[in-house]
Write an enzyme that holds these catalytic residues in place. Structure first.
Site, PDB file in Angstrom:
ATOM      1  N   SER A 160       0.835  -1.187   0.000  1.00  0.00           N
ATOM      2  CA  SER A 160       0.000   0.000   0.000  1.00  0.00           C
ATOM      3  C   SER A 160       0.884   1.257   0.000  1.00  0.00           C
ATOM      4  CB  SER A 160      -0.954  -0.045   1.192  1.00  0.00           C
ATOM      5  OG  SER A 160      -1.978   0.902   1.068  1.00  0.00           O
ATOM      6  N   ASP A 253      -9.748  -3.676  -5.703  1.00  0.00           N
ATOM      7  CA  ASP A 253      -8.986  -2.688  -4.949  1.00  0.00           C
ATOM      8  C   ASP A 253      -9.056  -1.366  -5.705  1.00  0.00           C
ATOM      9  OD1 ASP A 253      -7.088  -1.135  -3.636  1.00  0.00           O
ATOM     10  OD2 ASP A 253      -5.455  -2.581  -3.830  1.00  0.00           O
ATOM     11  N   HIS A 283      -8.081  -4.791  -1.311  1.00  0.00           N
ATOM     12  CA  HIS A 283      -6.880  -4.193  -0.730  1.00  0.00           C
ATOM     13  C   HIS A 283      -6.619  -4.798   0.651  1.00  0.00           C
ATOM     14  CE1 HIS A 283      -3.927  -0.919  -0.703  1.00  0.00           C
ATOM     15  NE2 HIS A 283      -4.188  -0.779   0.586  1.00  0.00           N
TER      16      HIS A 283
END
Length: 312
Positions: A160, A253, A283
């Protein structure tokens, strides 16, 4: 809402999370969000694997600042070193929230992992996290050997926001002739404005909501600075010669389109790219190995990719 794209197990996980009725991060102060994330971060993660060596240490990133870090070695001998940068929107997360994942990466790769507790926003806004990550990589290259790290085989990785930092660090390494074997980018953010089709399609109900993304951005960076490539590496002028990339993406995501676009730009620049697009998951799925087969398989894939990178 495109929930039909989710696997049954992923949909069940999201339902459980929604039933818990936790307040979203954007409804909390940064301090409250950090506590909430730390409390829940490893609930769905694999149990912390027992390794040959887990050790806390400190990494100097300037003459006045030393940051906590943690090293992981699965076996008595390790081949290669991965500097790992945790996710959390540049605002939350730390060594404890990603301890299980770092252990799995060390276990599957046979490499040593060094996780960095870089400084967080809003107390430390852009580009502090970038500077911390780059300083730690330089320190590891220059001084790591004295502490027993394999500095002849270096890689950088993260998930991320940490994937964003890893991509930026790989570009800086190229620019400063610091040799890297690989970059591991797990569901990274790479673009400036959260305006792709996947951001619209997965804006709500897929774990990482649009409102939360904007809250993270507001904590970290001024809107006028978001086109800076150190925040949005997709906008870097030149990607030629950066380290080979292993990129792990999740289909459901908001960040998936910019991850695919970054993989395409790397390939267009002649960079070797191994890409795994995992269907039906959201995600942060990489940290759900206790309940998702896809997470365990992805951890093994990342470890195998790193192991191949570090072969002589």
């Amino acid at each position: 809402m495109s929930t039909h794209l989710l696997t049954p197990r992923m949909a069940s996980v999201l339902e459980r999370i929604q039933r818990a009725r936790r307040r979203p991060f954007h409804a909390l102060t940064p301090e409250q969000a950090r506590v909430a994330y730390a409390t829940a971060a490893e609930v769905l993660d694999m149990p912390r694997a027992r390794l040959a060596r887990v050790e806390d240490l400190s990494v100097p990133v300037s003459s006045a600042v030393t940051l906590p870090a943690r090293r992981y070695r699965a076996h008595a001998e390790a081949r290669g070193t991965l500097l790992y940068l945790h996710g959390g929107g540049f605002t939350i997360g730390g060594l404890e929230t990603h301890d299980s994942l770092c252990r799995q990466l060390a276990l599957h790769s046979g490499a040593e992992v060094l996780a960095l507790d870089y400084r967080l926003a809003p107390e430390h806004r852009f580009p502090t996290a970038v500077e911390d990550a780059w300083a730690a990589l330089r320190w590891l290259h220059a001084r790591g050997r004295t502490l027993g790290f394999d500095t002849q085989r270096l890689a950088v990785g993260g998930d991320s926001a940490g994937g964003t930092l890893a991509a930026v660090a790989a570009i800086l390494a190229r620019d400063h002739d610091l040799p890297l074997r690989a970059q591991l980018l797990i569901t990274p953010g790479t673009a400036a404005h959260a305006d792709t089709a996947s951001h619209r399609l997965f804006a709500n109900g897929f774990l990482l909501d649009a409102t939360t993304i904007e809250w993270f951005f507001e904590q970290y960076i001024e809107r006028s600075m978001r086109s800076d490539w150190r925040f949005a590496p997709l906008h870097a002028g030149d990607l030629d010669g950066v380290a080979p990339a292993a990129i792990l993406l999740a289909e459901c995501d908001p960040l998936v389109d910019e991850g695919l676009a970054y993989a395409d730009r790397l390939r267009a620049a002649g960079v070797e790219v191994a890409l795994d697009l995992v269907r039906g998951v959201t995600h942060d799925f990489i940290k759900m190995g206790r309940v998702l087969d896809e997470a365990r398989h992805a951890q093994a894939w990342l470890g195998s990719s790193l192991k191949r990178t570090f072969e002589p």
